[in-house]
Write a protein that holds these residues in place. Structure first.
Motif, PDB file in Angstrom:
ATOM      1  N   LYS A   1       0.831  -1.210   0.000  1.00  0.00           N
ATOM      2  CA  LYS A   1       0.000   0.000   0.000  1.00  0.00           C
ATOM      3  C   LYS A   1       0.864   1.259   0.000  1.00  0.00           C
ATOM      4  CE  LYS A   1      -3.906  -2.223   2.310  1.00  0.00           C
ATOM      5  NZ  LYS A   1      -4.722  -2.318   3.549  1.00  0.00           N
ATOM      6  N   THR A   2       1.946   1.240   0.794  1.00  0.00           N
ATOM      7  CA  THR A   2       2.824   2.408   0.855  1.00  0.00           C
ATOM      8  C   THR A   2       3.503   2.656  -0.489  1.00  0.00           C
ATOM      9  OG1 THR A   2       3.250   2.019   3.215  1.00  0.00           O
ATOM     10  CG2 THR A   2       4.791   3.435   2.032  1.00  0.00           C
ATOM     11  N   THR A   3       4.064   1.599  -1.079  1.00  0.00           N
ATOM     12  CA  THR A   3       4.750   1.722  -2.368  1.00  0.00           C
ATOM     13  C   THR A   3       3.772   2.103  -3.469  1.00  0.00           C
ATOM     14  OG1 THR A   3       6.299  -0.004  -1.644  1.00  0.00           O
ATOM     15  CG2 THR A   3       6.287   0.557  -3.981  1.00  0.00           C
ATOM     16  N   TYR A   4       2.581   1.520  -3.411  1.00  0.00           N
ATOM     17  CA  TYR A   4       1.545   1.822  -4.419  1.00  0.00           C
ATOM     18  C   TYR A   4       1.165   3.305  -4.368  1.00  0.00           C
ATOM     19  CZ  TYR A   4      -3.116   1.923  -6.529  1.00  0.00           C
ATOM     20  OH  TYR A   4      -4.217   2.230  -7.280  1.00  0.00           O
ATOM     21  N   ASP A   5       0.932   3.827  -3.177  1.00  0.00           N
ATOM     22  CA  ASP A   5       0.558   5.245  -3.034  1.00  0.00           C
ATOM     23  C   ASP A   5       1.664   6.162  -3.553  1.00  0.00           C
ATOM     24  OD1 ASP A   5      -1.861   4.532  -1.934  1.00  0.00           O
ATOM     25  OD2 ASP A   5      -1.172   4.717   0.145  1.00  0.00           O
ATOM     26  N   ARG A   6       2.915   5.813  -3.277  1.00  0.00           N
ATOM     27  CA  ARG A   6       4.033   6.639  -3.751  1.00  0.00           C
ATOM     28  C   ARG A   6       4.126   6.608  -5.277  1.00  0.00           C
ATOM     29  NH1 ARG A   6       9.321   4.900  -0.601  1.00  0.00           N
ATOM     30  NH2 ARG A   6      10.152   6.630  -1.837  1.00  0.00           N
ATOM     31  N   GLY A   7       3.900   5.418  -5.868  1.00  0.00           N
ATOM     32  CA  GLY A   7       3.941   5.301  -7.320  1.00  0.00           C
ATOM     33  C   GLY A   7       2.851   6.121  -7.983  1.00  0.00           C
ATOM     34  N   VAL A   8       1.634   6.035  -7.449  1.00  0.00           N
ATOM     35  CA  VAL A   8       0.517   6.806  -8.014  1.00  0.00           C
ATOM     36  C   VAL A   8       0.773   8.304  -7.879  1.00  0.00           C
ATOM     37  CG1 VAL A   8      -1.938   7.328  -7.754  1.00  0.00           C
ATOM     38  CG2 VAL A   8      -1.160   4.959  -7.638  1.00  0.00           C
ATOM     39  N   GLN A   9       1.323   8.704  -6.740  1.00  0.00           N
ATOM     40  CA  GLN A   9       1.608  10.120  -6.511  1.00  0.00           C
ATOM     41  C   GLN A   9       2.658  10.645  -7.495  1.00  0.00           C
ATOM     42  OE1 GLN A   9       2.965  10.936  -2.553  1.00  0.00           O
ATOM     43  NE2 GLN A   9       2.954  13.151  -2.808  1.00  0.00           N
ATOM     44  N   LEU A  10       3.688   9.845  -7.749  1.00  0.00           N
ATOM     45  CA  LEU A  10       4.725  10.263  -8.697  1.00  0.00           C
ATOM     46  C   LEU A  10       4.159  10.372 -10.112  1.00  0.00           C
ATOM     47  CD1 LEU A  10       7.917   8.302  -7.556  1.00  0.00           C
ATOM     48  CD2 LEU A  10       7.562  10.768  -7.535  1.00  0.00           C
ATOM     49  N   LEU A  11       3.301   9.416 -10.485  1.00  0.00           N
ATOM     50  CA  LEU A  11       2.704   9.460 -11.817  1.00  0.00           C
ATOM     51  C   LEU A  11       1.886  10.735 -12.008  1.00  0.00           C
ATOM     52  CD1 LEU A  11       1.525   5.772 -12.440  1.00  0.00           C
ATOM     53  CD2 LEU A  11       3.266   7.029 -13.709  1.00  0.00           C
TER      54      LEU A  11
ATOM     55  N   PHE B   1       9.265   1.190  -8.584  1.00  0.00           N
ATOM     56  CA  PHE B   1       8.152   0.908  -7.675  1.00  0.00           C
ATOM     57  C   PHE B   1       7.279  -0.221  -8.223  1.00  0.00           C
ATOM     58  CE2 PHE B   1       8.226   5.457  -5.800  1.00  0.00           C
ATOM     59  CZ  PHE B   1       9.148   5.055  -4.861  1.00  0.00           C
ATOM     60  N   LYS B   2       7.045  -0.193  -9.537  1.00  0.00           N
ATOM     61  CA  LYS B   2       6.222  -1.239 -10.156  1.00  0.00           C
ATOM     62  C   LYS B   2       6.860  -2.617  -9.951  1.00  0.00           C
ATOM     63  CE  LYS B   2       6.561  -2.490 -14.335  1.00  0.00           C
ATOM     64  NZ  LYS B   2       6.649  -2.572 -15.811  1.00  0.00           N
TER      65      LYS B   2
ATOM     66  N   THR C   1      -2.249  -2.886 -12.277  1.00  0.00           N
ATOM     67  CA  THR C   1      -2.335  -2.803 -13.740  1.00  0.00           C
ATOM     68  C   THR C   1      -3.032  -1.528 -14.181  1.00  0.00           C
ATOM     69  OG1 THR C   1      -2.392  -5.221 -13.928  1.00  0.00           O
ATOM     70  CG2 THR C   1      -3.202  -3.954 -15.804  1.00  0.00           C
ATOM     71  N   LYS C   2      -4.168  -1.212 -13.540  1.00  0.00           N
ATOM     72  CA  LYS C   2      -4.996  -0.087 -13.967  1.00  0.00           C
ATOM     73  C   LYS C   2      -4.369   1.262 -13.637  1.00  0.00           C
ATOM     74  CE  LYS C   2      -9.641   1.854 -13.332  1.00  0.00           C
ATOM     75  NZ  LYS C   2     -10.953   1.684 -12.653  1.00  0.00           N
ATOM     76  N   ASN C   3      -3.806   1.388 -12.449  1.00  0.00           N
ATOM     77  CA  ASN C   3      -3.381   2.708 -11.961  1.00  0.00           C
ATOM     78  C   ASN C   3      -1.881   2.959 -12.057  1.00  0.00           C
ATOM     79  OD1 ASN C   3      -6.056   3.311 -11.238  1.00  0.00           O
ATOM     80  ND2 ASN C   3      -5.806   2.286  -9.270  1.00  0.00           N
ATOM     81  N   ILE C   4      -1.084   1.921 -12.360  1.00  0.00           N
ATOM     82  CA  ILE C   4       0.363   2.141 -12.463  1.00  0.00           C
ATOM     83  C   ILE C   4       0.919   1.616 -13.794  1.00  0.00           C
ATOM     84  CG2 ILE C   4       2.622   1.495 -11.516  1.00  0.00           C
ATOM     85  CD1 ILE C   4       1.557   1.808  -8.770  1.00  0.00           C
ATOM     86  N   LYS C   5       0.672   0.326 -14.095  1.00  0.00           N
ATOM     87  CA  LYS C   5       1.279  -0.242 -15.294  1.00  0.00           C
ATOM     88  C   LYS C   5       0.827   0.477 -16.566  1.00  0.00           C
ATOM     89  CE  LYS C   5       2.238  -5.017 -13.896  1.00  0.00           C
ATOM     90  NZ  LYS C   5       1.930  -6.440 -14.166  1.00  0.00           N
ATOM     91  N   ILE C   6      -0.484   0.555 -16.765  1.00  0.00           N
ATOM     92  CA  ILE C   6      -0.996   1.166 -17.998  1.00  0.00           C
ATOM     93  C   ILE C   6      -0.643   2.655 -18.075  1.00  0.00           C
ATOM     94  CG2 ILE C   6      -3.096   1.725 -19.266  1.00  0.00           C
ATOM     95  CD1 ILE C   6      -4.279  -0.899 -18.305  1.00  0.00           C
TER      96      ILE C   6
END
Length: 222
Positions: free
Chosen positions: A13-23, A46-47, A85-90
């Motif tokens: 969850k922590t890594t996911y939030d940071r990745g989404v924020q950077l994107l 992060f991915k 997949t939806k919020n980081i990979k794509i």
């Protein structure tokens, strides 16, 4: 085991939030391609970390003995995969391709501005090359999206196969136990049969002795 799974979930969850924020912080219109490249590279790392965390969570869930808890956690992991997949990979693939197109376009514009001797035919060829590159980038993005979706489907199939394998192993163990019970039942029946035959022989012997005794009594009277 549960504590370790909770740790992986918290890291995810922590890594996911940071990745989404950077994107969300990437601005392709700013003209700062180098900074965008650095941010995109960080999100890529992060991915990879998120994929590894999902794999670790899958290993932990597969070792859980309680079926209900296992199914619940598998559903949760499937949701994590969908979010990744939806919020980081794509978005990452799209931003990477768009950033590459911007860089190529900036290079072409710079080249046109610095060299006024390039004739119109050469400029047209460059523009056509840019269009071809853009189409190729779009195809690459679509292929990457399909690959990501295929990867998710493959992971789900692997989880289902592992679950089916565990079910088959449990069924085989149950059959082994049932076979052992059948062997014990057969031995018990054989023992009871031998005792029944022995009791019959004893009964026949007693009856024969009684008949003989009666005959002796009758013989002694006459």
């Amino acid at each position: 085991m549960t504590s370790l799974l909770d740790t992986y979930e918290s890291e995810f969850k922590t890594t996911y939030d940071r990745g989404v924020q950077l994107l969300s912080s990437i601005n392709l219109t700013s003209g700062n391609s180098n900074n965008n490249n650095i941010v995109l590279k960080q999100v890529e790392n992060f991915k990879d970390d998120l994929i590894e965390l999902i794999q670790q969570m899958e290993l932990e869930v597969n070792s859980i003995g309680n079926t209900a808890i296992k199914i619940k956690n598998k559903t949760k992991i499937r949701n994590y995969k969908d979010q990744l997949t939806k919020n980081i990979k794509i978005p990452l693939d799209k931003l990477t391709n768009d950033n590459l197109n911007n860089q190529n376009r900036d290079e072409l514009l710079s080249l046109n501005d610095s060299d006024n001797n390039i004739n119109s035919e050469q400029r047209q060829q460059l523009l056509q090359s840019q269009q071809i590159l853009s189409k190729s980038s779009n195809k690459l993005r679509d292929a990457s999206q399909i690959a990501n979706e295929t990867e998710g489907i493959g992971a789900e199939i692997m989880l289902d196969l592992r679950s089916q394998r565990e079910t088959l192993e449990n069924a085989r163990q149950t059959l082994f136990q049932a076979d052992g019970y059948v062997d014990k039942s057969i031995k018990t029946l054989k023992t009871m049969t031998r005792r029944l035959l022995a009791n019959k022989f004893i009964s026949y012997a007693i009856i024969a002795a009684l008949v003989l005794l009666i005959l002796l009594v009758l013989y002694s009277k006459f």
